[in-house]
Structures are given as C-alpha cells and as structure tokens.
Design an enzyme around this catalytic site. Structure first.
Site, mmCIF file in Angstrom:
data_model
loop_
_atom_site.group_PDB
_atom_site.id
_atom_site.type_symbol
_atom_site.label_atom_id
_atom_site.label_comp_id
_atom_site.label_asym_id
_atom_site.label_seq_id
_atom_site.Cartn_x
_atom_site.Cartn_y
_atom_site.Cartn_z
ATOM 1 N N PHE A 133 -13.592 1.797 -1.134
ATOM 2 C CA PHE A 133 -12.408 1.874 -0.285
ATOM 3 C C PHE A 133 -11.561 3.051 -0.754
ATOM 4 C CE2 PHE A 133 -9.926 -0.793 2.769
ATOM 5 C CZ PHE A 133 -11.000 -1.306 3.471
ATOM 6 N N GLN A 188 3.170 3.438 5.969
ATOM 7 C CA GLN A 188 1.798 3.960 5.871
ATOM 8 C C GLN A 188 1.161 4.230 7.228
ATOM 9 O OE1 GLN A 188 -1.723 1.529 4.212
ATOM 10 N NE2 GLN A 188 -1.472 3.247 2.820
ATOM 11 N N HIS A 201 -2.427 4.801 8.837
ATOM 12 C CA HIS A 201 -3.866 4.670 8.562
ATOM 13 C C HIS A 201 -4.521 5.828 9.309
ATOM 14 C CE1 HIS A 201 -7.907 3.133 8.418
ATOM 15 N NE2 HIS A 201 -7.523 2.102 7.690
ATOM 16 N N LEU A 235 -7.240 -0.547 15.044
ATOM 17 C CA LEU A 235 -7.757 -0.001 13.790
ATOM 18 C C LEU A 235 -9.273 0.070 13.747
ATOM 19 C CD1 LEU A 235 -7.011 0.655 10.725
ATOM 20 C CD2 LEU A 235 -7.697 -1.699 10.310
ATOM 21 N N GLU A 295 -11.140 1.219 7.198
ATOM 22 C CA GLU A 295 -11.559 2.198 6.200
ATOM 23 C C GLU A 295 -13.008 1.946 5.763
ATOM 24 O OE1 GLU A 295 -8.284 3.677 3.894
ATOM 25 O OE2 GLU A 295 -9.246 2.716 2.184
ATOM 26 N N ARG A 336 -4.840 7.133 1.903
ATOM 27 C CA ARG A 336 -4.478 7.238 3.319
ATOM 28 C C ARG A 336 -3.401 8.271 3.596
ATOM 29 N NH1 ARG A 336 -4.693 0.758 4.629
ATOM 30 N NH2 ARG A 336 -6.965 0.685 4.492
ATOM 31 N N HIS A 391 0.538 1.652 10.173
ATOM 32 C CA HIS A 391 -0.309 0.534 9.777
ATOM 33 C C HIS A 391 0.400 -0.482 8.893
ATOM 34 C CE1 HIS A 391 -4.058 -1.472 8.997
ATOM 35 N NE2 HIS A 391 -4.053 -1.179 7.712
ATOM 36 N N ARG A 433 0.214 2.489 -0.315
ATOM 37 C CA ARG A 433 -0.659 1.362 -0.638
ATOM 38 C C ARG A 433 -2.122 1.781 -0.579
ATOM 39 N NH1 ARG A 433 -3.436 -2.956 2.671
ATOM 40 N NH2 ARG A 433 -3.207 -1.578 4.448
HETATM 41 C C1 LIG Z 1 -5.491 -4.297 11.854
HETATM 42 C C2 LIG Z 1 -5.179 -4.515 10.406
HETATM 43 C C3 LIG Z 1 -6.181 -4.488 9.461
HETATM 44 C C4 LIG Z 1 -5.886 -4.680 8.122
HETATM 45 N N1 LIG Z 1 -6.913 -4.657 7.208
HETATM 46 C C5 LIG Z 1 -6.644 -4.913 5.918
HETATM 47 C C6 LIG Z 1 -7.711 -4.985 4.964
HETATM 48 O O1 LIG Z 1 -8.885 -4.849 5.282
HETATM 49 N N2 LIG Z 1 -7.391 -5.234 3.675
HETATM 50 C C7 LIG Z 1 -6.096 -5.418 3.260
HETATM 51 O O2 LIG Z 1 -5.872 -5.657 2.069
HETATM 52 N N3 LIG Z 1 -5.083 -5.370 4.157
HETATM 53 C C8 LIG Z 1 -5.325 -5.127 5.466
HETATM 54 N N4 LIG Z 1 -4.290 -5.091 6.348
HETATM 55 C C9 LIG Z 1 -2.946 -5.457 5.894
HETATM 56 C C10 LIG Z 1 -2.848 -6.970 5.727
HETATM 57 O O3 LIG Z 1 -3.727 -7.596 6.605
HETATM 58 C C11 LIG Z 1 -1.440 -7.487 5.985
HETATM 59 O O4 LIG Z 1 -0.504 -6.777 5.222
HETATM 60 C C12 LIG Z 1 -1.356 -8.963 5.612
HETATM 61 O O5 LIG Z 1 -2.373 -9.697 6.254
HETATM 62 C C13 LIG Z 1 -0.005 -9.553 5.947
HETATM 63 O O6 LIG Z 1 -0.037 -10.938 5.667
HETATM 64 P P1 LIG Z 1 1.277 -11.795 5.661
HETATM 65 O O7 LIG Z 1 0.895 -13.179 5.324
HETATM 66 O O8 LIG Z 1 2.305 -11.118 4.837
HETATM 67 O O9 LIG Z 1 1.797 -11.704 7.171
HETATM 68 P P2 LIG Z 1 1.089 -12.088 8.575
HETATM 69 O O10 LIG Z 1 -0.327 -12.462 8.439
HETATM 70 O O11 LIG Z 1 1.452 -10.998 9.496
HETATM 71 O O12 LIG Z 1 1.871 -13.405 8.980
HETATM 72 C C14 LIG Z 1 3.250 -13.400 9.293
HETATM 73 C C15 LIG Z 1 3.664 -14.807 9.654
HETATM 74 O O13 LIG Z 1 5.077 -14.838 9.814
HETATM 75 C C16 LIG Z 1 5.407 -15.568 10.963
HETATM 76 N N5 LIG Z 1 6.719 -15.117 11.442
HETATM 77 C C17 LIG Z 1 7.175 -13.851 11.572
HETATM 78 N N6 LIG Z 1 8.434 -13.853 12.045
HETATM 79 C C18 LIG Z 1 8.788 -15.153 12.217
HETATM 80 C C19 LIG Z 1 9.954 -15.813 12.690
HETATM 81 N N7 LIG Z 1 11.034 -15.147 13.091
HETATM 82 N N8 LIG Z 1 9.944 -17.153 12.725
HETATM 83 C C20 LIG Z 1 8.866 -17.887 12.346
HETATM 84 N N9 LIG Z 1 7.737 -17.301 11.900
HETATM 85 C C21 LIG Z 1 7.711 -15.955 11.830
HETATM 86 C C22 LIG Z 1 4.278 -15.304 11.924
HETATM 87 O O14 LIG Z 1 4.180 -16.315 12.887
HETATM 88 C C23 LIG Z 1 3.073 -15.286 10.978
HETATM 89 O O15 LIG Z 1 2.582 -16.600 10.789
HETATM 90 C C24 LIG Z 1 -4.553 -4.891 7.703
HETATM 91 C C25 LIG Z 1 -3.543 -4.922 8.641
HETATM 92 C C26 LIG Z 1 -3.841 -4.710 9.978
HETATM 93 C C27 LIG Z 1 -2.709 -4.686 10.966
#
Ligand SMILES: Cc1cc2nc3c(=O)[nH]c(=O)nc-3n(C[C@H](O)[C@H](O)[C@H](O)COP(=O)(O)OP(=O)(O)OC[C@H]3O[C@@H](n4cnc5c(N)ncnc54)[C@H](O)[C@@H]3O)c2cc1C
Length: 586
Positions: A117, A231, A233, A243, A246, A288, A356, A391
């Site tokens: 990666f 960031q 991507h 996306l 990577e 990135r 991203h 990141r």
């Molecule tokens: C397309 C894509 C691919 C990626 N690929 C990778 C990868 O391969 N490897 C890697 O390490 N990272 C990757 N990332 C980054 C990583 O996936 C994210 O940073 C991470 O999953 C975020 O997780 P989280 O639990 O913080 O938030 P999320 O999974 O975004 O969850 C947020 C939660 O908050 C809740 N929420 C938000 N606002 C409110 C509100 N006002 N009231 C109630 N609930 C609320 C939502 O309902 C949701 O349940 C990727 C990101 C994207 C967009």
C-alpha cells in the site's frame, strides 16, 4: 420530551462506534449502551472501504518499520506516542476480527495475505479482496448482535451534546421516523460520527459524511485539530468520484499521462520499476499527497487526458491479467465498467485525484478523551493524531478498531471514577432548548436561502481555494465567503414542514455541520503559512518546523470565525527528517 437513559451513549455505528460498543459490552455486561446512528449500521461509510487494514504480521516486517512509515508519511505531524499504540495494537485487533469471522484473503499456504500500500515500505495491508470495509463492518455488526446490553437507535440524528457543569451528560437526537426529538441521558458519550468529505463537490465519501460528529463536539467547546489537512486520493473515477482503491497500484497497476509515460518518475518518485512488480518505496506506491500533487503539475503542463468530466490520468492494470483482476480487484472491475464503461482487463481506466479523508478532527489524547469531561471520540471524526499531515492508506480501518476500543475503555474508567456530574434539571433545560433550535427551523420563512444553493457555494469555495494547492490570497477569499455563507444559513427555509422522514430538515442540519467544519478548514489553512503533507501553499512552499511543527486547534466562537491556537506535537523517537520516496529497493 421522551428521555432514554443509558450509561454510555455512542454517536455513530460505523467501524469505530461498533468496536467501542463491543468493547464496553464485553468488559461490563451491566452497562447499558445506547448506539445511535443516522443510518442503519451497515450503511456507514466503513462499508465502502476497499483496500485493506494495516498491521504487522509477516516475519520480514517490524512494528518499528510500521511506526517509521506512518510518522514519515504524516510529515512528522503525527503524535508518536499515539502511533506507537496504533502499530502495537494493530495485529491484535486484526486477529480479533479474524476470530469474530472476518474472511481475510489468504496466501496459498493458508496464512493471512497482505498487499503493498502507498507509503508503506513493507507489505502489511490485510484485505478481504477489495471489499475489506464491508467484511470488517459486517463482522463487527454481527458480533454486536450477541450483546443484549447494546440497544440500537437506528435512524436517529444527533443534534446537540448536553453539557452541564463542565461534563457531557448526553445528547438530543431526532427520531427520523416520527420527527420527534428525544433526550439521551448518559454519563459518558463517545462520538464516532465519521468524516466530512461531503464539504467538497468531488469526493469518494458517502452522502452521510457531513461532519456532524465534529460539529457536535466543536460547538460544545472542544477544539477541532489539524483541520487544514484534507487528503486527496489520487485515483477516483472522473464521472462520480467513486474510489478505485490503492490496491489497484498495490497489485501492480501503473499511472500514465497522455503520452503513455509513467510520469511519477519525473516527480522524485522514480526510478521506473518493471511492470507488474511493485517496488514498495516508489512510483505508484508513493504517498497520496505526493501523487495528487504530481497530477496537478502534469495537468498544468497539459499532459493529462481530456474526458467529458475534466482532465484525467490513466490507471493501467491490463498487464495484471483477467484472473488476478477478478480474484483481487473484482469490485474495481465492476465499478470501472458500470460507471465509466471501461473494462480494466482491456483498457486503462481514466482517474483523477478526489477528496477522500479528513486527517483533522475532534481533539483527543491517546486515551481518545477530549478536553470535555465525559466526551470521547474515535474513528475518522477524531484526531488523536496518528495521521499527521498525510494519512497512509490502510491505517484508518486499523485506527478505528484500536481507538474505538480505547475510547470505550476510557469512558468506562471515567464512569468508575465517579466524577461524572451534572444537574438533571439543567440538562433537561438544555435538551428543551436543543429541541427549540430544531423547531425554529420550521418556523423560518421569507428568508429565501436554499439549502442546495448554499451547499453548492460552500463546495465550490473549498474546491477552488482549499484543494491540492492553496494560497494565502485564495484562502482569505474562502474565509470571507464561508463567513458570509454561515450568516446566510440563518435565513434558510424548509420547504417540507412535515415530521416523518423529513430529509429537507436533515439536509439543513447537515449543511450547518459542514459549514462549521468548512470554516475551520479554511481558517486553519490560512493560518498555517508553510507546506506540509496534504497542505501545500504556493506562497509558502517550504515546510517550516521552527514555526509550524505544531497541531492547529480551531476553537468555535459562535457566529465569529474560529480562533486558532497551537498545540505541541509529541515526538518520542523520530526527529523530523526528509520524506524520501526516491529509492527503489525496499
Ligand atoms: C470509498 C472509501 C474507501 C476507503 N478505503 C479504506 C481502506 O481500504 N483502508 C482504510 O484504512 N481506510 C479506508 N477508508 C477510510 C475509512 O474507511 C474511514 O475513515 C472509516 O471507515 C471511518 O469509520 P468511522 O467509524 O469513523 O465512520 P463511518 O463508518 O463513516 O460511520 C459514521 C457513523 O456515524 C453516524 N453518524 C454521523 N452523523 C450522525 C448524526 N448526526 N447522528 C447520528 N449518527 C450519525 C453514521 O450513521 C455512521 O453510523 C476509505 C474511505 C472511503 C470513503
């Protein structure tokens, strides 16, 4: 107002929120957990992660190397004590997922497979084909179901944190199905609300990533840290911003300009390496920020391919062959065909940099504690910080596991300490006032500002002035425009005045969150007069450690622009050096 009482409330049921809930339920089944999410948990953005999660597992790798890659990749803005925790706990967390049923891809001998990666000089990214996030989220979700102490509140939108006597005591949320506001009383709250990429027009982020979690904490008086670091991507589909992971390059895909040249060698990331044989330090597997900046320069030189959605470079995976693409990158193939009409087995796919990930977020310490007693944060909404100025891909899925669990343990320690306090009547009054704020949106009329109009102006401003390259002049303009947009927000008018699943209302609230976060990005970026990682200033092109080896902290000031202060970066063993991606033999 209906009051729902629990011991710990968690806002967000993505990877971080679910991991935190499981950790609490396992450690103390007697604690009642309210898990609140604006979408059904499996629709959280974690589900969209493709490439994988980093953690040292192979014998040629070491925790020290994972640490060094992360700190150098972050341009020395990471807190090194936090990075130490990340790299040490990463393998345990990933193995834990395996035990809970996560179907990691395998080597032929049956051991866990890892892939290269960007910015990681050893192979340490665990993956489940190119659907890693889906499998991680599914594993966490199904595990969470076995704990009766976790009560889910799906489709509840959190609007405000309730604070009294310096302690966070719960939150208010709209039950979307009825439109009613509920009060969630809790002795501690964990925010796991995800990122804010939707502030920008062209992003890989799902529609729900509107920075609500960040805005909730910010308005409650917790600073947002390092918000200027956004960031890009390098490889999103020009048509949609979707996306292409990577892992395409990790598996050996290459980036070409319109002359068919692997142009990264002209940007300090050479020498060119043989096709299909990734050499981890260089070229397509550089970090990135560097790749996105190289795209910007090639575009200026007119070396990019014109598409109907703007300039693009070409991601060539043909030499990998159909079998490998189907096995390792099936989703990438599907999406390229569906969204671009290009089959990567036969043709190179046009791609361009796309917003991203937010390196910045809610200021926390290594225990995931914010400066507000009783409030914790983890996942993309938080800034602990392990990502620094840039990141490395695949560190985030690991981060949300490691720090989701830590947030849970810290919140439980806080409960055990008995220091949670707050006056019940004062909290009730605050909840009433939060309800009043939402109801007031229904009453506004005659202001004439549209949600879509303001959102478009915000996105345009950020894209134009807070993108891959920035300048003092552009950022000054962005700050002025965003201040005006925040004022105009006071005049938005809802067209839908009904209660049931009122998406007009939710979009208005999400826009409010994004505007607050956007202003924090622009003001922090204007104040940082240097170039570091993802923050590149054309008017201040050098990194300036003497003045800016510091975390920025944006403090909410109501209608006024945020006040910026600075905090020390924790440096334990790696002194700031030069980021070197030019060698070719790691
Ligand atoms: C397309 C894509 C691919 C990626 N690929 C990778 C990868 O391969 N490897 C890697 O390490 N990272 C990757 N990332 C980054 C990583 O996936 C994210 O940073 C991470 O999953 C975020 O997780 P989280 O639990 O913080 O938030 P999320 O999974 O975004 O969850 C947020 C939660 O908050 C809740 N929420 C938000 N606002 C409110 C509100 N006002 N009231 C109630 N609930 C609320 C939502 O309902 C949701 O349940 C990727 C990101 C994207 C967009």
């Amino acid at each position: 107002m209906e009051t729902i009482t629990s011991d710990i409330a968690i806002i967000g049921a993505g990877g971080a929120g679910l991991r935190a809930a499981i950790a609490i339920a396992q450690a103390d089944p007697g604690l009642r957990i309210a898990l609140i999410s604006k979408v059904y948990p499996m629709r959280s953005h974690t589900c969209a992660a493709e490439g994988g999660a980093a953690g040292v597992i192979k014998s040629d790798d070491s925790l020290e190397q994972h640490f060094n890659d992360t700190v150098g990749g972050g341009d020395w803005l990471c807190d090194q004590d936090a990075v130490d925790i990340l790299v040490q706990e990463a393998p345990k967390e990933l193995l834990q997922l395996e035990h809970w049923g996560c179907p990691w891809s395998r080597e032929t001998d049956g051991s866990v497979a890892v892939r290269p990666f960007g910015g990681m000089k050893k192979q340490r990214t665990w993956f489940a084909a190119d659907k890693t996030g889906f499998h991680i989220l599914h594993t966490l979700f199904q595990t969470s179901l076995q704990f009766p102490s976790i009560t889910r509140y799906d489709e509840f939108y959190a609007t405000e944190l309730l604070v009294d006597d310096g302690c966070c005591q719960g939150l208010t949320a709209i039950e979307m199905r009825s439109g009613q506001i509920r009060q969630f009383r809790a002795r501690a709250v964990i925010v796991a609300g995800g990122g804010a990429g939707r502030m920008f027009p062209f992003t890989t982020n799902g529609a729900i990533k509107t920075g609500d979690g960040m805005a909730l904490a910010y308005r409650a008086g917790v600073p947002l840290k390092d918000m200027e670091f956004v960031q890009y991507h390098p490889t999103g589909l020009p048509s949609t911003g979707t996306l292409l992971t990577e892992a395409c390059r990790g598996e050996g895909g290459v980036l070409l300009n319109k002359q068919g040249r692997r142009f990264l060698q002209d940007y300090g990331m050479g020498p060119e390496t043989p096709l299909g044989k990734p050499v981890l330090k260089t070229m397509e597997l550089g970090p990135r920020d560097r790749l996105s900046q190289a795209f910007w320069h090639e575009q200026k030189k007119g070396n990019m391919v014109a598409t109907e959605w703007g300039d693009a470079m070409l991601l060539d995976m043909r030499h990998l062959g159909e079998k490998k693409i189907n096995e390792r990158l099936p989703l990438v193939r599907d999406m390229s065909i569906s969204y671009m009409g290009v089959d990567p087995v036969r043709d190179p796919v046009p791609v361009r940099p796309v917003v991203h990930y937010m390196m910045g977020g809610i200021h926390t310490d290594i225990r995931a504690a914010t400066p507000l007693a009783g409030l914790y944060a983890a996942g993309e909404c938080a800034c602990v910080s392990i990502n620094g100025a840039n990141r490395l891909g695949s560190n985030s899925l690991t981060e949300l596991l490691v720090f989701g669990r830590r947030a849970a343990l810290s919140a439980m320690e806080y409960l055990a300490s008995g220091s949670a306090r707050g006056n019940a009547q004062a909290i009730d009054a605050r909840a009433e006032s939060a309800r009043g704020q939402v109801r007031a949106l229904f009453q506004r009329s005659g202001g004439g500002e549209s949600i879509a109009g303001l959102r478009k102006a915000m996105m345009h401003t950020l894209e134009q002035h807070a993108g891959i390259y920035r300048s003092g002049e552009g950022l000054t303009e962005a700050c002025a425009t965003l201040a005006t947009l925040r004022r105009r927000y006071a005049n938005i008018e809802l067209h839908d005045k009904t209660n049931v699943y009122n998406t007009d209302l939710l979009q208005a609230l999400e826009l409010g969150s994004m505007l607050d976060c956007a202003e924090a990005v622009a003001v922090s970026a204007l104040e940082r007069r240097e170039s570091r990682g993802a923050h590149q200033r054309l008017d201040c092109p050098e990194r300036d450690d003497a003045r800016f080896l510091k975390h920025s902290l944006a403090h909410y000031q109501g209608e006024a622009a945020p006040r910026i202060s600075y905090g020390e970066v924790v440096i334990t063993k790696s002194q700031p050096g030069v980021r070197d991606y030019s060698g070719g033999h790691a």
